[in-house]
Write an enzyme that holds these catalytic residues in place. Sequence first.
Site, PDB file in Angstrom:
ATOM      1  N   GLY A 146       0.837  -1.183   0.000  1.00 45.87           N
ATOM      2  CA  GLY A 146       0.000   0.000   0.000  1.00 45.87           C
ATOM      3  C   GLY A 146       0.876   1.239   0.000  1.00 45.87           C
ATOM      4  O   GLY A 146       2.014   1.221  -0.495  1.00 45.87           O
ATOM      5  N   ARG A 169      -2.718  -8.050  -1.891  1.00 39.82           N
ATOM      6  CA  ARG A 169      -3.817  -9.010  -1.922  1.00 39.82           C
ATOM      7  C   ARG A 169      -4.131  -9.462  -3.348  1.00 39.82           C
ATOM      8  O   ARG A 169      -4.411 -10.625  -3.593  1.00 39.82           O
ATOM      9  CB  ARG A 169      -5.062  -8.377  -1.290  1.00 39.82           C
ATOM     10  CG  ARG A 169      -6.265  -9.310  -1.207  1.00 39.82           C
ATOM     11  CD  ARG A 169      -7.375  -8.650  -0.422  1.00 39.82           C
ATOM     12  NE  ARG A 169      -7.708  -7.335  -0.970  1.00 39.82           N
ATOM     13  CZ  ARG A 169      -8.568  -6.495  -0.419  1.00 39.82           C
ATOM     14  NH1 ARG A 169      -9.165  -6.831   0.717  1.00 39.82           N
ATOM     15  NH2 ARG A 169      -8.827  -5.328  -0.966  1.00 39.82           N
ATOM     16  N   ARG A 172      -1.561  -6.090  -9.586  1.00 36.42           N
ATOM     17  CA  ARG A 172      -1.791  -4.843 -10.313  1.00 36.42           C
ATOM     18  C   ARG A 172      -0.451  -4.362 -10.849  1.00 36.42           C
ATOM     19  O   ARG A 172       0.589  -4.982 -10.601  1.00 36.42           O
ATOM     20  CB  ARG A 172      -2.423  -3.779  -9.422  1.00 36.42           C
ATOM     21  CG  ARG A 172      -1.572  -3.298  -8.254  1.00 36.42           C
ATOM     22  CD  ARG A 172      -2.323  -2.237  -7.456  1.00 36.42           C
ATOM     23  NE  ARG A 172      -1.497  -1.583  -6.467  1.00 36.42           N
ATOM     24  CZ  ARG A 172      -1.301  -2.004  -5.232  1.00 36.42           C
ATOM     25  NH1 ARG A 172      -1.879  -3.122  -4.815  1.00 36.42           N
ATOM     26  NH2 ARG A 172      -0.538  -1.324  -4.389  1.00 36.42           N
ATOM     27  N   ASP A 251       9.352  -4.240  14.710  1.00 37.14           N
ATOM     28  CA  ASP A 251       8.823  -3.062  15.397  1.00 37.14           C
ATOM     29  C   ASP A 251       7.512  -3.396  16.101  1.00 37.14           C
ATOM     30  O   ASP A 251       7.044  -2.629  16.934  1.00 37.14           O
ATOM     31  CB  ASP A 251       8.588  -1.915  14.410  1.00 37.14           C
ATOM     32  CG  ASP A 251       8.151  -0.642  15.107  1.00 37.14           C
ATOM     33  OD1 ASP A 251       8.810  -0.258  16.096  1.00 37.14           O
ATOM     34  OD2 ASP A 251       7.136  -0.038  14.696  1.00 37.14           O
ATOM     35  N   HIS A 275       7.347  -0.645  18.808  1.00 34.61           N
ATOM     36  CA  HIS A 275       6.236  -0.098  18.024  1.00 34.61           C
ATOM     37  C   HIS A 275       6.350   1.430  17.902  1.00 34.61           C
ATOM     38  O   HIS A 275       5.486   2.188  18.333  1.00 34.61           O
ATOM     39  CB  HIS A 275       4.886  -0.469  18.651  1.00 34.61           C
ATOM     40  CG  HIS A 275       3.753  -0.406  17.668  1.00 34.61           C
ATOM     41  ND1 HIS A 275       2.597  -1.139  17.817  1.00 34.61           N
ATOM     42  CD2 HIS A 275       3.594   0.301  16.515  1.00 34.61           C
ATOM     43  CE1 HIS A 275       1.768  -0.884  16.813  1.00 34.61           C
ATOM     44  NE2 HIS A 275       2.354  -0.004  16.009  1.00 34.61           N
ATOM     45  N   GLY A 277       7.158   2.976  14.802  1.00 34.39           N
ATOM     46  CA  GLY A 277       7.182   3.361  13.401  1.00 34.39           C
ATOM     47  C   GLY A 277       6.496   4.680  13.127  1.00 34.39           C
ATOM     48  O   GLY A 277       6.940   5.468  12.291  1.00 34.39           O
TER      49      GLY A 277
END
Length: 316
Positions: A146, A169, A172, A251, A275, A277
Amino acid sequence: MTADVWLPIPPDEIEGLPEGPAYRFWDGGEDFPADPADCVFYVVPYMKPGGVGVRPMPLMRSVRVVQTLSAGTDHVEPGLRHLPAGVRLCNARGVHEASTAELTLALILASLRGIPDFVRAQDRGEWRGGFRPALADKNVLIVGYGSIGAAIEDRLVPFEVARVARVARSARTTARGPVHPLTELPSLLREADVVVLSTPLTEATRHLVDAGFLARMKDGALLVNVARGAVVDTKALLTEVESGRITAALDVTDPEPLPADHPLWRAPGVLISPHVGGPTSAFLPRAARLLVDQLHRFLNREELGNVILVTGAESS
């Protein structure tokens, strides 16, 4: 009825908020700032323990928008069943890409170049050299392509990596090349020196990185998780890193926070950051711009950005 907007950032710290609503500051404290039934636009407190952001949702009978300040929305989705139909859930796309991508590169470079070993040697006053892998000429696989995955690739390119493969997922095409579907993961894993996880946590991605996934990774490969801890089966990961076959930079973990006695802390070849990020100096200005834009759209009855889902009649 008062049209309340609940914000986890003090309103006087957000320049450009539209006039009209009553802005209520709530960052997850025990007491609510006003009656939740009057809230029409709810911005969920950021980086709070599980369940905090969901707590007022059963009482929010007038809410029309739930806006997170995180890229993932899994922490608030359990509360959606309490909301009326037609509520839009929006995420924070555009807020965390730069910070998360920076940390991803930092974790990769620190792990490959042995920075944790250097820090420990410095604490002991030891000069310890050695030969370490470079990021240059490595094959990198990004699982979850993403906006954060794309930002990670943007920062990988100057490091002269041999190849970046992208997985999402569904397949493309992008300006940088093809994005492969999840079904092609097994063949791509065998070629990757570094595997980066930046996928949202869904039922499809929970424990996506299981024993089979890890077994397909090449010897000496590095797993980097900046997604959610539960994307990885912790027990399966421990088996692999304790054998020394692969290394990991995490992370996020499962469980989180990681208990002090958890074996991941002491597993060889594992680098853990708590955590971090998203929460950097880049967060507040980007979050403020997102909220101002979304609130102007909402009040002007324009289409909102970053809509993940809309609650249905069954949610009421």
